[in-house]
Design an enzyme around this catalytic site. Structure first.
Site, PDB file in Angstrom:
ATOM      1  N   CYS A   2      17.870  -5.399  -1.311  1.00 46.27           N
ATOM      2  CA  CYS A   2      19.234  -5.923  -1.139  1.00 46.27           C
ATOM      3  C   CYS A   2      20.072  -5.733  -2.408  1.00 46.27           C
ATOM      4  O   CYS A   2      19.543  -5.699  -3.517  1.00 46.27           O
ATOM      5  CB  CYS A   2      19.177  -7.405  -0.844  1.00 46.27           C
ATOM      6  N   ARG A  27      19.222   1.683  -3.619  1.00 48.22           N
ATOM      7  CA  ARG A  27      18.141   0.698  -3.623  1.00 48.22           C
ATOM      8  C   ARG A  27      17.451   0.594  -2.264  1.00 48.22           C
ATOM      9  O   ARG A  27      16.386   0.009  -2.157  1.00 48.22           O
ATOM     10  CB  ARG A  27      18.694  -0.676  -4.017  1.00 48.22           C
ATOM     11  N   TRP A  73      18.239  -5.455   2.968  1.00 46.48           N
ATOM     12  CA  TRP A  73      16.969  -4.835   3.313  1.00 46.48           C
ATOM     13  C   TRP A  73      16.164  -5.953   3.970  1.00 46.48           C
ATOM     14  O   TRP A  73      15.782  -6.929   3.321  1.00 46.48           O
ATOM     15  CB  TRP A  73      16.289  -4.333   2.045  1.00 46.48           C
ATOM     16  N   ASN A  98      19.957 -12.160  -2.331  1.00 44.93           N
ATOM     17  CA  ASN A  98      18.783 -11.292  -2.522  1.00 44.93           C
ATOM     18  C   ASN A  98      17.604 -12.217  -2.775  1.00 44.93           C
ATOM     19  O   ASN A  98      17.723 -13.160  -3.561  1.00 44.93           O
ATOM     20  CB  ASN A  98      18.934 -10.389  -3.752  1.00 44.93           C
ATOM     21  N   GLY A  99      16.457 -11.922  -2.162  1.00 45.79           N
ATOM     22  CA  GLY A  99      15.271 -12.746  -2.398  1.00 45.79           C
ATOM     23  C   GLY A  99      14.797 -13.398  -1.114  1.00 45.79           C
ATOM     24  O   GLY A  99      15.222 -13.030  -0.021  1.00 45.79           O
ATOM     25  N   GLU A 481      -0.937   9.794  -6.774  1.00 45.02           N
ATOM     26  CA  GLU A 481       0.515   9.901  -6.902  1.00 45.02           C
ATOM     27  C   GLU A 481       1.044  11.004  -5.976  1.00 45.02           C
ATOM     28  O   GLU A 481       2.078  10.851  -5.331  1.00 45.02           O
ATOM     29  CB  GLU A 481       0.876  10.171  -8.376  1.00 45.02           C
ATOM     30  N   LYS A 485       3.710  10.443  -2.964  1.00 44.41           N
ATOM     31  CA  LYS A 485       4.979  11.178  -2.842  1.00 44.41           C
ATOM     32  C   LYS A 485       5.102  11.759  -1.441  1.00 44.41           C
ATOM     33  O   LYS A 485       6.138  11.649  -0.811  1.00 44.41           O
ATOM     34  CB  LYS A 485       5.080  12.323  -3.868  1.00 44.41           C
ATOM     35  N   GLU A 488       5.601   8.973   1.320  1.00 52.43           N
ATOM     36  CA  GLU A 488       6.831   8.160   1.342  1.00 52.43           C
ATOM     37  C   GLU A 488       8.063   8.958   1.746  1.00 52.43           C
ATOM     38  O   GLU A 488       8.968   8.402   2.366  1.00 52.43           O
ATOM     39  CB  GLU A 488       7.044   7.368   0.049  1.00 52.43           C
ATOM     40  N   HIS A 504     -19.000  10.993   1.243  1.00 55.23           N
ATOM     41  CA  HIS A 504     -19.385   9.631   1.645  1.00 55.23           C
ATOM     42  C   HIS A 504     -18.523   9.131   2.806  1.00 55.23           C
ATOM     43  O   HIS A 504     -18.445   7.939   3.055  1.00 55.23           O
ATOM     44  CB  HIS A 504     -19.278   8.680   0.451  1.00 55.23           C
ATOM     45  N   LYS A 602      14.290   0.890  -3.343  1.00 54.96           N
ATOM     46  CA  LYS A 602      14.062   1.387  -4.699  1.00 54.96           C
ATOM     47  C   LYS A 602      13.472   0.306  -5.593  1.00 54.96           C
ATOM     48  O   LYS A 602      12.545   0.532  -6.337  1.00 54.96           O
ATOM     49  CB  LYS A 602      15.385   1.907  -5.278  1.00 54.96           C
TER      50      LYS A 602
END
Ligand code: M6R
Length: 607
Positions: A2, A27, A73, A98-99, A481, A485, A488, A504, A602
């Site tokens: 948010c 964001r 968001w 926000n929160g 990583e 990438k 996402e 395994h 973000k």
């Protein structure tokens, strides 16, 4: 996540609020809204969609001197117009938030008994009704806000306006960032400096528990109990907060290509071929860490992967025990108590709620020396830590972290060198690492010579459902990583495994539709990883290898990408760049929203 922007001015604030929202789009969000004074009333316009949709719903001739705006968001309640912010109570109190309000269910029950009707599924709506409740009981707007805040449990950054107070916006923060932007005959609040960089370069950074009363000619800061507080105004270089694509198609693309420059900026003035400069982490750092016996790293996502690479460096070059935990998990582990622990938090934003709360938890439960490696000056983590080192990557807008990662690794390498110097390790070893580190920008630049190769690999990946990434030792975090990438931004399921773990279990997945990307170093793991690759090839798996040996060649069944050779400890930093570009080109072929992938934000400011 948010975003908040709000303000009061003697001029029209609507274009400023909309521009602020556009600057916060990076964001990640799913809906947007604005509440603004419109003659004697406050108008509310909201949309489940983009800021551009919101703008198109507003009559361009409207003028307003006061308003609050938000990108949401979703956390409580699906993305929808009714759940978008601002949330109002009786068309008189309007709130952006926000929160997460953890006790919203109890407050909802209490307010329902008081006769308030809820129109949304959000936790935020309790705030607007509570302020309204206290106003109807006779409290002034600011006292009503203070009484409300006293009842809230959880995390919040708030912007609130009241129909009866045309020249006032109230901001408040608890565990979620909020800044005050100072102007001439106008003042603002925002969750991020970037939102206001078009109107001011003067900011006050609110602390947890502080409330700001913003008028066009006043800024008054108070604690929760009403005590006046003075906080300094800081001048921030607004030019560095540009959201200009500079000719690139996406911010992620731009940020990948900015990596050589970002690395230079991360190293500039901090290291020479002889080693690191004293004091780069802050005055007194060397004295505090010279006898640490334990390093604890806490981070999330990409930043966590940077931490995992340092873990290898710490064991190999310092002989110091290092443990890396996810920000979201750290608090559930019994913290290892040693005499002298260095707690390192790594974060692009410096606001990630899980990492920030871990830092606070560590300080409450022990006495670590705290260091934050972060890309945002004045972020909550920087302010919460004893020492900090800025990564100097410049603003990272793409949700997928790229240049933040390589600069975090550069800064962690500076930490490694500093500690090697404190431990009086051989000068030659320090010089070797320092010189190689200084060569990295040039070597990363070389990886850009092979864009056609990365595009060819993307063609092998984009129509697959899954991909496997393999690495050993310090290349395993890089494999993770790479997988992060790919998943996402292209939404292809990607998993990373230590190469030795293949037999395994995951080997069962291998067939011609499961591409495998393997990192092949020039070190003692070479033979073993080559055997692992044979295991895949024998089962008709398509393998793409990345490493400093051999020749680059990609065919329709896989192939090899040769990266510039450097010291083994620095090769992981180089090998991540082809992976970033392969993911980027794969996402382009799939047509996903590269910079704002679905469901992601973000800066993740909720736990
Ligand atoms: O701002 P931070 O570095 O603390 O963020 C941590 C993660 O949310 C972040 O790295 C995330 O995993 C990225 N989207 C990865 O590309």
């Amino acid at each position: 996540m948010c975003g908040i922007v709000g303000g009061v001015s003697k001029r029209n604030v609507l274009p400023i609020l909309l521009e602020g929202l556009k600057r916060l789009e990076y964001r990640g969000y799913d809906s947007a809204g604005v509440a603004f004074r419109n003659n004697k009333k406050v108008s509310l316009v909201k949309t489940q969609g983009r800021v551009a949709d919101l703008e198109s719903q507003l009559d361009g001739s409207l003028k307003s001197l006061q308003g609050i705006a938000h990108t949401r968001w979703a956390t409580h309640g699906v993305p929808s117009t009714k759940n978008a912010h601002p949330q109002d109570s009786g068309n008189s109190i309007f709130v952006v938030h926000n929160g997460i309000i953890e006790n919203h269910e109890n407050l909802r029950k209490k307010l329902t008994k008081e006769g308030f009707k809820f129109k949304s599924d959000t936790d935020t709506e309790v705030i607007s009704h509570l302020v309204n409740l206290y106003k109807t009981k006779g409290y002034d707007f600011d006292s009503a806000v203070m009484r409300t805040i006293a009842e809230l449990k959880g995390a919040y950054a708030l912007g609130i306006i009241d129909l009866d107070n045309p020249d006032l916006v109230i901001g408040a923060r608890e565990h979620s960032p909020l800044v005050v932007g100072e102007g001439i005959e106008e003042n603002f609040i925002a969750s991020d400096v970037m939102a206001l960089s078009q109107v001011t370069n003067k900011f006050k950074f609110l602390q947890d528990g502080q409330i700001a009363l913003i008028g066009s000619d006043k800024i008054q800061i108070m604690s929760k109990n009403g005590t006046a507080k003075k906080i300094p105004t800081q001048e921030i270089d607004s030019n560095s907060f540009t959201n200009d694509l500079a000719g690139y198609s996406h911010f992620m693309e731009k940020e990948i290509f900015e990596q050589p420059k970002a690395l230079q900026d991360a190293l500039q003035g901090r290291v020479t071929s002889e080693g690191t400069q004293e004091g780069i982490f802050g005055a007194g750092f060397e004295d505090q860490v010279k006898d640490v016996t334990n390093i604890q790293i806490v981070a999330c996502g990409t930043s966590f992967h940077a931490g995992r690479i340092f873990e290898f460096w710490s064991h190999k070059f310092l002989g110091v025990n290092c443990r890396v935990d996810y920000g979201s998990e750290y608090q559930y582990q019994e913290p290892i108590k040693t005499d002298k622990t260095l707690l390192v938090t790594i974060s692009q934003s410096g606001e990630t709620a899980d990492t920030l709360s871990s830092l606070k938890f560590a300080k409450k439960t022990g006495k670590p020396v705290t260091l934050t490696i972060c890309n945002v000056a004045n972020s909550s983590m920087c302010r919460e830590s004893d020492f900090s080192l800025l990564t100097n990557a410049g603003p990272e807008i793409g949700v997928a972290s790229t240049k933040a990662f390589v600069t975090q690794l550069a800064c962690l390498n500076l930490l490694l060198l500093t500690m090697m110097q404190l431990k009086k390790q051989p000068k030659k070893a320090i010089q070797n690492i320092s010189s190689s580190l200084l060569q990295l920008p040039k070597k990363i630049n070389k990886t850009f010579d092979m864009l056609k190769v990365y595009k060819d690999v993307a063609k092998l990946l984009f129509n697959k459902n899954s991909a496997l990434f393999l690495g050993r030792g310090m290349y395993f975090p890089i494999a993770r990583e790479g997988a992060l990438k790919l998943k996402e931004i292209s939404y292809i399921h990607a998993e990373a495994y230590p190469a030795g773990e293949l037999k395994h279990g995951p080997l069962a997945l291998i067939d011609k539709d499961m591409p495998v990307l393997a990192l092949v170093p020039d070190n003692e793991h070479l033979d073993k990883i080559q055997s692992n690759i044979q295991e895949v090839a024998a089962r008709k798996g398509r393998v793409i290898t990345i490493g400093p040996l051999g020749k680059t060649k990609i065919g329709k069944n896989g192939g090899h990408i040769k990266i510039p050779k450097t010291l083994d400890l620095h090769n992981p930093i180089i090998s991540v760049v082809p992976m970033q570009l392969i993911s980027y080109y794969t996402a382009l072929l799939k047509g996903t929203d590269v910079d704002k992938p679905r469901n992601l934000a973000k800066s993740v400011t909720v736990e």
